[in-house]
Design a protein around this motif. Sequence first.
Motif, PDB file in Angstrom:
ATOM      1  N   ALA A 168      -5.166  -7.771  -2.954  1.00 51.48           N
ATOM      2  CA  ALA A 168      -3.725  -7.827  -3.164  1.00 51.48           C
ATOM      3  C   ALA A 168      -3.025  -8.260  -1.889  1.00 51.48           C
ATOM      4  O   ALA A 168      -3.588  -8.193  -0.791  1.00 51.48           O
ATOM      5  N   MET A 169      -1.790  -8.697  -2.071  1.00 55.87           N
ATOM      6  CA  MET A 169      -0.914  -9.012  -0.940  1.00 55.87           C
ATOM      7  C   MET A 169       0.409  -8.289  -1.136  1.00 55.87           C
ATOM      8  O   MET A 169       0.761  -7.910  -2.256  1.00 55.87           O
ATOM      9  N   ALA A 170       1.101  -8.093  -0.045  1.00 53.41           N
ATOM     10  CA  ALA A 170       2.318  -7.298  -0.120  1.00 53.41           C
ATOM     11  C   ALA A 170       3.316  -7.740   0.928  1.00 53.41           C
ATOM     12  O   ALA A 170       2.982  -8.436   1.891  1.00 53.41           O
ATOM     13  N   TRP A 171       4.549  -7.285   0.713  1.00 51.95           N
ATOM     14  CA  TRP A 171       5.612  -7.417   1.698  1.00 51.95           C
ATOM     15  C   TRP A 171       6.012  -6.012   2.149  1.00 51.95           C
ATOM     16  O   TRP A 171       6.181  -5.105   1.327  1.00 51.95           O
ATOM     17  N   PHE A 172       6.173  -5.875   3.434  1.00 54.58           N
ATOM     18  CA  PHE A 172       6.729  -4.675   4.051  1.00 54.58           C
ATOM     19  C   PHE A 172       7.930  -5.106   4.886  1.00 54.58           C
ATOM     20  O   PHE A 172       8.099  -6.283   5.177  1.00 54.58           O
ATOM     21  N   ARG A 173       8.743  -4.142   5.281  1.00 54.97           N
ATOM     22  CA  ARG A 173       9.871  -4.468   6.158  1.00 54.97           C
ATOM     23  C   ARG A 173      10.120  -3.325   7.130  1.00 54.97           C
ATOM     24  O   ARG A 173       9.783  -2.176   6.866  1.00 54.97           O
ATOM     25  N   GLN A 174      10.710  -3.679   8.259  1.00 56.31           N
ATOM     26  CA  GLN A 174      11.060  -2.676   9.264  1.00 56.31           C
ATOM     27  C   GLN A 174      12.472  -2.937   9.745  1.00 56.31           C
ATOM     28  O   GLN A 174      12.752  -3.974  10.367  1.00 56.31           O
ATOM     29  N   ALA A 175      13.350  -2.013   9.429  1.00 61.14           N
ATOM     30  CA  ALA A 175      14.740  -2.094   9.868  1.00 61.14           C
ATOM     31  C   ALA A 175      14.853  -1.552  11.296  1.00 61.14           C
ATOM     32  O   ALA A 175      14.001  -0.757  11.726  1.00 61.14           O
ATOM     33  N   GLU A 205      10.976   3.213  10.538  1.00 62.21           N
ATOM     34  CA  GLU A 205       9.572   2.894  10.362  1.00 62.21           C
ATOM     35  C   GLU A 205       9.418   1.766   9.339  1.00 62.21           C
ATOM     36  O   GLU A 205      10.291   1.543   8.493  1.00 62.21           O
ATOM     37  N   ARG A 206       8.290   1.100   9.427  1.00 63.18           N
ATOM     38  CA  ARG A 206       8.002   0.042   8.464  1.00 63.18           C
ATOM     39  C   ARG A 206       7.817   0.661   7.080  1.00 63.18           C
ATOM     40  O   ARG A 206       7.204   1.729   6.946  1.00 63.18           O
ATOM     41  N   GLU A 207       8.346  -0.018   6.056  1.00 63.78           N
ATOM     42  CA  GLU A 207       8.266   0.509   4.702  1.00 63.78           C
ATOM     43  C   GLU A 207       7.804  -0.562   3.729  1.00 63.78           C
ATOM     44  O   GLU A 207       7.985  -1.761   3.945  1.00 63.78           O
ATOM     45  N   PHE A 208       7.221  -0.094   2.644  1.00 62.81           N
ATOM     46  CA  PHE A 208       6.734  -0.967   1.583  1.00 62.81           C
ATOM     47  C   PHE A 208       7.897  -1.591   0.826  1.00 62.81           C
ATOM     48  O   PHE A 208       8.905  -0.923   0.577  1.00 62.81           O
ATOM     49  N   VAL A 227      13.031  -6.862   9.649  1.00 65.48           N
ATOM     50  CA  VAL A 227      11.961  -7.836   9.832  1.00 65.48           C
ATOM     51  C   VAL A 227      10.992  -7.646   8.670  1.00 65.48           C
ATOM     52  O   VAL A 227      10.537  -6.520   8.423  1.00 65.48           O
ATOM     53  N   TYR A 228      10.703  -8.712   7.971  1.00 67.10           N
ATOM     54  CA  TYR A 228       9.835  -8.674   6.802  1.00 67.10           C
ATOM     55  C   TYR A 228       8.442  -9.198   7.178  1.00 67.10           C
ATOM     56  O   TYR A 228       8.324 -10.275   7.772  1.00 67.10           O
ATOM     57  N   TYR A 229       7.430  -8.439   6.791  1.00 66.03           N
ATOM     58  CA  TYR A 229       6.040  -8.769   7.089  1.00 66.03           C
ATOM     59  C   TYR A 229       5.265  -8.963   5.801  1.00 66.03           C
ATOM     60  O   TYR A 229       5.438  -8.210   4.843  1.00 66.03           O
ATOM     61  N   CYS A 230       4.357  -9.951   5.784  1.00 66.32           N
ATOM     62  CA  CYS A 230       3.419 -10.059   4.681  1.00 66.32           C
ATOM     63  C   CYS A 230       2.075  -9.519   5.140  1.00 66.32           C
ATOM     64  O   CYS A 230       1.771  -9.506   6.336  1.00 66.32           O
ATOM     65  N   ALA A 231       1.302  -9.053   4.178  1.00 68.08           N
ATOM     66  CA  ALA A 231       0.031  -8.415   4.493  1.00 68.08           C
ATOM     67  C   ALA A 231      -0.951  -8.625   3.347  1.00 68.08           C
ATOM     68  O   ALA A 231      -0.534  -8.876   2.204  1.00 68.08           O
ATOM     69  N   ALA A 232      -2.230  -8.510   3.668  1.00 61.91           N
ATOM     70  CA  ALA A 232      -3.281  -8.649   2.669  1.00 61.91           C
ATOM     71  C   ALA A 232      -4.273  -7.499   2.810  1.00 61.91           C
ATOM     72  O   ALA A 232      -4.512  -7.017   3.920  1.00 61.91           O
ATOM     73  N   GLU A 233      -4.828  -7.042   1.679  1.00 55.62           N
ATOM     74  CA  GLU A 233      -5.800  -5.948   1.742  1.00 55.62           C
ATOM     75  C   GLU A 233      -7.055  -6.265   0.933  1.00 55.62           C
ATOM     76  O   GLU A 233      -6.998  -6.965  -0.079  1.00 55.62           O
ATOM     77  N   THR A 234      -8.169  -5.712   1.429  1.00 58.42           N
ATOM     78  CA  THR A 234      -9.470  -5.986   0.831  1.00 58.42           C
ATOM     79  C   THR A 234     -10.213  -4.722   0.434  1.00 58.42           C
ATOM     80  O   THR A 234     -11.352  -4.803  -0.023  1.00 58.42           O
ATOM     81  N   ARG A 235      -9.565  -3.551   0.626  1.00 57.40           N
ATOM     82  CA  ARG A 235     -10.337  -2.308   0.547  1.00 57.40           C
ATOM     83  C   ARG A 235     -10.122  -1.498  -0.713  1.00 57.40           C
ATOM     84  O   ARG A 235     -10.733  -0.442  -0.856  1.00 57.40           O
ATOM     85  N   THR A 236      -9.259  -1.951  -1.602  1.00 54.66           N
ATOM     86  CA  THR A 236      -9.077  -1.193  -2.842  1.00 54.66           C
ATOM     87  C   THR A 236      -9.177  -2.127  -4.035  1.00 54.66           C
ATOM     88  O   THR A 236      -9.180  -3.344  -3.899  1.00 54.66           O
ATOM     89  N   TYR A 237      -9.233  -1.545  -5.210  1.00 52.15           N
ATOM     90  CA  TYR A 237      -9.134  -2.295  -6.463  1.00 52.15           C
ATOM     91  C   TYR A 237      -7.793  -2.040  -7.132  1.00 52.15           C
ATOM     92  O   TYR A 237      -7.474  -2.628  -8.152  1.00 52.15           O
ATOM     93  N   ALA A 238      -7.021  -1.163  -6.528  1.00 52.08           N
ATOM     94  CA  ALA A 238      -5.716  -0.804  -7.091  1.00 52.08           C
ATOM     95  C   ALA A 238      -4.639  -1.705  -6.476  1.00 52.08           C
ATOM     96  O   ALA A 238      -4.937  -2.632  -5.745  1.00 52.08           O
ATOM     97  N   LEU A 239      -3.394  -1.395  -6.766  1.00 51.11           N
ATOM     98  CA  LEU A 239      -2.274  -2.108  -6.167  1.00 51.11           C
ATOM     99  C   LEU A 239      -1.677  -1.191  -5.113  1.00 51.11           C
ATOM    100  O   LEU A 239      -0.797  -0.391  -5.395  1.00 51.11           O
ATOM    101  N   ALA A 240      -2.210  -1.325  -3.916  1.00 51.33           N
ATOM    102  CA  ALA A 240      -1.858  -0.388  -2.863  1.00 51.33           C
ATOM    103  C   ALA A 240      -0.456  -0.651  -2.324  1.00 51.33           C
ATOM    104  O   ALA A 240      -0.036  -1.805  -2.180  1.00 51.33           O
TER     105      ALA A 240
END
Length: 124
Positions: free
Chosen positions: A32-39, A43-46, A92-105
């Motif tokens: 999966a991939m995701a966006w997080f942000r940090q105001a 703290e950074r949030e999903f 500030v908006y960050y994109c991220a990728a994960e490889t460790r789950t099968y769920a939508l983390a």
Amino acid sequence: VQLQASGGGMVQAGGSLRLTCAHSNLPAGTNAMAWFRQAPGKEREFVAAIKLSGDRTHYADSVKGRFTVSIDNAKNALFLQMNSLKAEDTAVYYCAAETRTYALAFAEKWYDYWGQGTLVTVSS
């Protein structure tokens, strides 16, 4: 692995922006991939996540109905369409990728790869 976020800028409240995360060399097991942000001062949030297949998405309550996450695997790109922007979306908006789950983390700890961030400023 490289993730490059772009598309940030300054916009008035009520306006729209579209963020893009160009990625390359994602591992074969990327789930999966995701966006997080940090105001500022927070703290950074999903924000939003999407399965690499594109068939499942998940949003933070604060953006549900206003933001849409999508993915184009042919273009190696992740998108975040942001509508009806509010001053509290400034971050500030960050994109991220994960490889460790099968769920939508949606927890930051599951994401292995991160882009450098793009600044979104919403003026009221």
